[in-house]
Scaffold this motif. Structure first.
Motif, PDB file in Angstrom:
ATOM      1  N   SER A  31     -10.359  -0.277  -0.146  1.00  0.00           N
ATOM      2  CA  SER A  31      -9.465  -1.268  -0.736  1.00  0.00           C
ATOM      3  C   SER A  31      -8.629  -0.629  -1.832  1.00  0.00           C
ATOM      4  O   SER A  31      -8.953   0.452  -2.344  1.00  0.00           O
ATOM      5  CB  SER A  31     -10.264  -2.430  -1.316  1.00  0.00           C
ATOM      6  N   LEU A  32      -7.569  -1.310  -2.207  1.00  0.00           N
ATOM      7  CA  LEU A  32      -6.720  -0.863  -3.308  1.00  0.00           C
ATOM      8  C   LEU A  32      -7.542  -0.746  -4.591  1.00  0.00           C
ATOM      9  O   LEU A  32      -7.388   0.207  -5.365  1.00  0.00           O
ATOM     10  CB  LEU A  32      -5.576  -1.859  -3.486  1.00  0.00           C
ATOM     11  N   ARG A  36      -8.176   2.806  -6.797  1.00  0.00           N
ATOM     12  CA  ARG A  36      -7.772   2.845  -8.211  1.00  0.00           C
ATOM     13  C   ARG A  36      -8.907   3.339  -9.096  1.00  0.00           C
ATOM     14  O   ARG A  36      -8.676   3.973 -10.117  1.00  0.00           O
ATOM     15  CB  ARG A  36      -7.341   1.446  -8.656  1.00  0.00           C
ATOM     16  N   ILE A  46       0.317   3.949  -7.192  1.00  0.00           N
ATOM     17  CA  ILE A  46      -0.649   3.915  -6.093  1.00  0.00           C
ATOM     18  C   ILE A  46      -0.106   3.144  -4.893  1.00  0.00           C
ATOM     19  O   ILE A  46      -0.292   3.549  -3.738  1.00  0.00           O
ATOM     20  CB  ILE A  46      -1.986   3.312  -6.580  1.00  0.00           C
ATOM     21  N   ASN A  47       0.571   2.035  -5.149  1.00  0.00           N
ATOM     22  CA  ASN A  47       1.117   1.238  -4.048  1.00  0.00           C
ATOM     23  C   ASN A  47       2.159   2.022  -3.258  1.00  0.00           C
ATOM     24  O   ASN A  47       2.211   1.942  -2.030  1.00  0.00           O
ATOM     25  CB  ASN A  47       1.738  -0.054  -4.596  1.00  0.00           C
ATOM     26  N   LEU A  50       0.338   4.594  -0.980  1.00  0.00           N
ATOM     27  CA  LEU A  50      -0.277   3.953   0.184  1.00  0.00           C
ATOM     28  C   LEU A  50       0.781   3.483   1.178  1.00  0.00           C
ATOM     29  O   LEU A  50       0.620   3.655   2.399  1.00  0.00           O
ATOM     30  CB  LEU A  50      -1.152   2.779  -0.269  1.00  0.00           C
ATOM     31  N   GLU A  51       1.850   2.899   0.672  1.00  0.00           N
ATOM     32  CA  GLU A  51       2.921   2.435   1.558  1.00  0.00           C
ATOM     33  C   GLU A  51       3.509   3.599   2.352  1.00  0.00           C
ATOM     34  O   GLU A  51       3.775   3.487   3.550  1.00  0.00           O
ATOM     35  CB  GLU A  51       4.018   1.745   0.735  1.00  0.00           C
ATOM     36  N   ARG A  61      -2.752  -0.347   7.534  1.00  0.00           N
ATOM     37  CA  ARG A  61      -3.065  -1.486   6.673  1.00  0.00           C
ATOM     38  C   ARG A  61      -3.840  -2.507   7.497  1.00  0.00           C
ATOM     39  O   ARG A  61      -3.398  -2.930   8.563  1.00  0.00           O
ATOM     40  CB  ARG A  61      -1.802  -2.120   6.112  1.00  0.00           C
ATOM     41  N   ARG A  64      -3.623  -7.318   3.313  1.00  0.00           N
ATOM     42  CA  ARG A  64      -3.106  -7.005   1.984  1.00  0.00           C
ATOM     43  C   ARG A  64      -4.195  -6.378   1.110  1.00  0.00           C
ATOM     44  O   ARG A  64      -5.264  -6.933   0.918  1.00  0.00           O
ATOM     45  CB  ARG A  64      -2.585  -8.271   1.316  1.00  0.00           C
ATOM     46  N   GLY A  65      -3.912  -5.180   0.601  1.00  0.00           N
ATOM     47  CA  GLY A  65      -4.822  -4.497  -0.312  1.00  0.00           C
ATOM     48  C   GLY A  65      -5.995  -3.802   0.350  1.00  0.00           C
ATOM     49  O   GLY A  65      -6.845  -3.244  -0.339  1.00  0.00           O
ATOM     50  N   LYS A  66      -6.032  -3.753   1.687  1.00  0.00           N
ATOM     51  CA  LYS A  66      -7.148  -3.110   2.389  1.00  0.00           C
ATOM     52  C   LYS A  66      -6.603  -2.215   3.496  1.00  0.00           C
ATOM     53  O   LYS A  66      -5.738  -2.634   4.275  1.00  0.00           O
ATOM     54  CB  LYS A  66      -8.104  -4.163   2.949  1.00  0.00           C
ATOM     55  N   PHE A  67      -7.132  -0.983   3.555  1.00  0.00           N
ATOM     56  CA  PHE A  67      -6.578   0.043   4.414  1.00  0.00           C
ATOM     57  C   PHE A  67      -7.698   0.797   5.134  1.00  0.00           C
ATOM     58  O   PHE A  67      -8.865   0.713   4.762  1.00  0.00           O
ATOM     59  CB  PHE A  67      -5.762   1.047   3.578  1.00  0.00           C
TER      60      PHE A  67
END
Length: 266
Positions: A31-32, A36, A46-47, A50-51, A61, A64-67
């Motif tokens: 997760s984000l 972090r 960080i965003n 990841l993007e 992805r 939202r917020g999990k990869f």
């Protein structure tokens, strides 16, 4: 993964360092919030990192917020990861424990939080919200970052009788009960947790009918739970069949049919 794998004109040094940190921590799904806490992004946000890695098809992805890594496809792990306090349960757990050979169309996740059903990487996830007191009988499966929570055999059986619409069919559930190695003590604990008298009566009657081994203590417990109300043995069936006074059940599936279902193996 070797450092040379990440040497590419398409990757910045910051991105390479981040991927190496994921390797070091053996994180395939994260997760984000997690990243972090384990990586210090000094130059870029960080965003943004990841993007860019998702855009370059190095990460995927999940929501939202999990990869996860691009090719990570452990559907059990993903299902639990995206749900708060979630566990593999019901039909999915029956299949995982070898109690049915039928594969569900969904991954069933038991959770205490409301979550909309979703499809991720072609797999359908169905989230079943239950009261917190029903969350018990959980074990872990898998290793490392691939671990996921799943209801144990006894709790899976109890959950399926509690909400049989998520069990893959009543005949399959009867057969699973017949084949499962169950503990009276655990069954009593989990029936107390779900607090469903009708379900407890059905399991007690079934255990007595098939003379299930090591279940005498549970049968005695279930008989103490019998109330005045008659319930259908198959809650989704029609109002017909023999009345069994001892259990306050109406057998819309006859004893002969039940025994025939038990004797038909996978």
């Amino acid at each position: 993964m070797a450092r040379s794998t990440y040497i590419s004109e398409n990757l910045t040094q910051e991105q390479i360092n981040f991927l190496l940190r994921l390797d070091e921590l053996e994180l395939d799904i994260f997760s984000l919030v997690q990243v972090r806490s384990v990586y210090d992004f000094q130059k870029t946000d960080i965003n943004e990192t990841l993007e860019n890695l998702v855009h370059k098809k190095i990460l995927s992805r999940i929501e939202r917020g999990k990869f996860c890594r691009l090719n990570f496809r452990n559907d059990m792990t993903i299902g639990c990861f995206i749900s708060d306090n979630g566990s593999i349960a019901y039909w999915s757990a029956l299949n995982s424990h070898g109690l049915t050979d039928q594969f569900p169309n969904n991954i069933y996740i038991q959770t205490t939080k409301l979550k909309r059903n979703t499809i991720i990487f072609g797999t359908s996830y169905k989230f079943i919200k239950v009261a917190p007191h029903k969350i018990t009988g959980i074990e872990e499966s898998g290793t490392g970052n691939h671990k996921y929570r799943i209801t144990n055999v006894d709790k899976t059986i109890v959950d399926c009788f509690d909400l049989p619409e998520h069990s893959g069919g009543y005949a399959e559930l009867i057969r699973a009960f017949y084949n499962a190695k169950l503990s009276s003590e655990r069954m009593i604990e989990y029936c107390t947790a779900i607090d469903n008298i009708a379900a407890t009566k059905r399991m007690g009657f079934l255990a007595e009918l098939i003379d299930k081994q090591k279940m005498k203590t549970f049968i005695k417990f279930a008989k103490q739970m019998v109330n005045a109300k008659y319930n259908l043995f198959d809650p989704a069936g029609t109002e017909k069949g023999e009345f069994v006074n001892d259990w306050r059940l109406r057998l819309n599936i006859s004893k002969e049919e039940i025994l025939d279902i038990c004797n038909k193996q996978y």
